[in-house]
Design a protein around this motif. Structure first.
Motif, PDB file in Angstrom:
ATOM      1  N   LEU A  25       0.831  -1.199   0.000  1.00 38.07           N
ATOM      2  CA  LEU A  25       0.000   0.000   0.000  1.00 38.07           C
ATOM      3  C   LEU A  25       0.868   1.254   0.000  1.00 38.07           C
ATOM      4  CD1 LEU A  25      -2.717  -1.047   2.588  1.00 38.07           C
ATOM      5  CD2 LEU A  25      -2.938  -0.965   0.093  1.00 38.07           C
ATOM      6  N   GLU A  44      -7.760   1.625   7.579  1.00 41.16           N
ATOM      7  CA  GLU A  44      -7.215   0.802   6.501  1.00 41.16           C
ATOM      8  C   GLU A  44      -8.242   0.461   5.425  1.00 41.16           C
ATOM      9  OE1 GLU A  44      -4.077  -2.085   7.562  1.00 41.16           O
ATOM     10  OE2 GLU A  44      -4.725  -1.720   9.623  1.00 41.16           O
ATOM     11  N   HIS A  45      -9.312   1.244   5.335  1.00 36.43           N
ATOM     12  CA  HIS A  45     -10.349   1.042   4.313  1.00 36.43           C
ATOM     13  C   HIS A  45     -10.678   2.330   3.572  1.00 36.43           C
ATOM     14  CE1 HIS A  45     -11.141  -3.017   5.685  1.00 36.43           C
ATOM     15  NE2 HIS A  45     -11.216  -2.567   6.917  1.00 36.43           N
ATOM     16  N   GLY A  46      -9.967   3.415   3.846  1.00 34.85           N
ATOM     17  CA  GLY A  46     -10.217   4.675   3.164  1.00 34.85           C
ATOM     18  C   GLY A  46     -11.383   5.470   3.706  1.00 34.85           C
ATOM     19  N   ARG A  61      -6.699   8.824  -0.534  1.00 35.43           N
ATOM     20  CA  ARG A  61      -6.499   7.959   0.629  1.00 35.43           C
ATOM     21  C   ARG A  61      -5.369   6.984   0.309  1.00 35.43           C
ATOM     22  NH1 ARG A  61      -9.831  11.476   2.515  1.00 35.43           N
ATOM     23  NH2 ARG A  61     -11.790  10.793   3.415  1.00 35.43           N
ATOM     24  N   CYS A  63      -4.183   4.564   1.911  1.00 33.70           N
ATOM     25  CA  CYS A  63      -4.377   3.167   2.308  1.00 33.70           C
ATOM     26  C   CYS A  63      -5.216   2.394   1.295  1.00 33.70           C
ATOM     27  CB  CYS A  63      -5.002   3.066   3.703  1.00 33.70           C
ATOM     28  SG  CYS A  63      -6.779   3.407   3.754  1.00 33.70           S
ATOM     29  N   THR A  64      -5.719   3.077   0.261  1.00 32.69           N
ATOM     30  CA  THR A  64      -6.516   2.398  -0.759  1.00 32.69           C
ATOM     31  C   THR A  64      -5.809   2.371  -2.109  1.00 32.69           C
ATOM     32  OG1 THR A  64      -7.705   4.400  -1.429  1.00 32.69           O
ATOM     33  CG2 THR A  64      -8.679   3.082   0.355  1.00 32.69           C
ATOM     34  N   ILE A  65      -4.560   2.797  -2.129  1.00 31.57           N
ATOM     35  CA  ILE A  65      -3.775   2.865  -3.358  1.00 31.57           C
ATOM     36  C   ILE A  65      -2.514   2.033  -3.169  1.00 31.57           C
ATOM     37  CG2 ILE A  65      -2.438   4.418  -4.850  1.00 31.57           C
ATOM     38  CD1 ILE A  65      -4.375   6.641  -4.013  1.00 31.57           C
TER      39      ILE A  65
END
Length: 159
Positions: A25, A44-46, A61, A63-65
């Motif tokens: 991530l 951790e889910h945006g 975000r 944590c989503t990329i």
């Protein structure tokens, strides 16, 4: 040994070339590989906004990329905003309006608002509420954050 991919990314104005696992991530790359721990990871889910950074000037975000998706892009983290001697207007406004308590959510708010105020330099209170709708704070009740955004908009307009 896990498969790796070479990426080239610019973070806070500095070019990095790294070999990363495809599933790494961006938030973990920033924090663990680059040691820039101002980007926080909450849900951790945006959903909470704590990991917000700017990618090519737009709030995302991290944590989503995946880090591989940042290849060839410009990333700015909260560390890019100012220095202790020369704070960014949004940082100064957060201090002056007491818009933080524990501070965990603050980097995400700051990065969200830097992008937002760049697009909307004179927001209404309702527009500010909408802009921060995706950033969660468990401490402040948001009132002081909204006041800080109003003050930051004034400070940025006068610069």
């Amino acid at each position: 040994m896990a498969q790796t991919v070479k990426i080239n990314v610019t973070v806070n104005g500095k070019q990095y070339e790294r070999e990363v696992e495809p599933r790494l991530l961006l938030s973990d790359f920033i924090r663990h590989d680059l040691g820039l721990t101002g980007t926080h990871v909450g849900c951790e889910h945006g959903l909470c906004g704590a990991c917000t950074v700017l990618m090519d000037g737009e709030a995302v975000r991290s944590c989503t990329i995946f880090a591989v998706q940042a290849d060839g892009h410009e990333i700015q983290t909260v560390e890019s905003l100012g220095t202790p001697d020369n704070l960014h207007p949004i940082q100064q406004a957060f201090i002056e309006k007491h818009a933080l308590q524990c501070g965990f959510c603050t980097p995400g708010f700051l990065m969200t608002l830097v992008d937002y105020l760049g697009d909307n330099p004179n927001p209404t209170e309702e527009e500010i509420r909408e802009a921060i709708d995706g950033n969660f704070c468990r401490c402040t009740g948001y009132f002081n954050i909204i006041e800080a955004v109003k003050l930051a908009a004034q400070k940025m307009a006068s610069h």
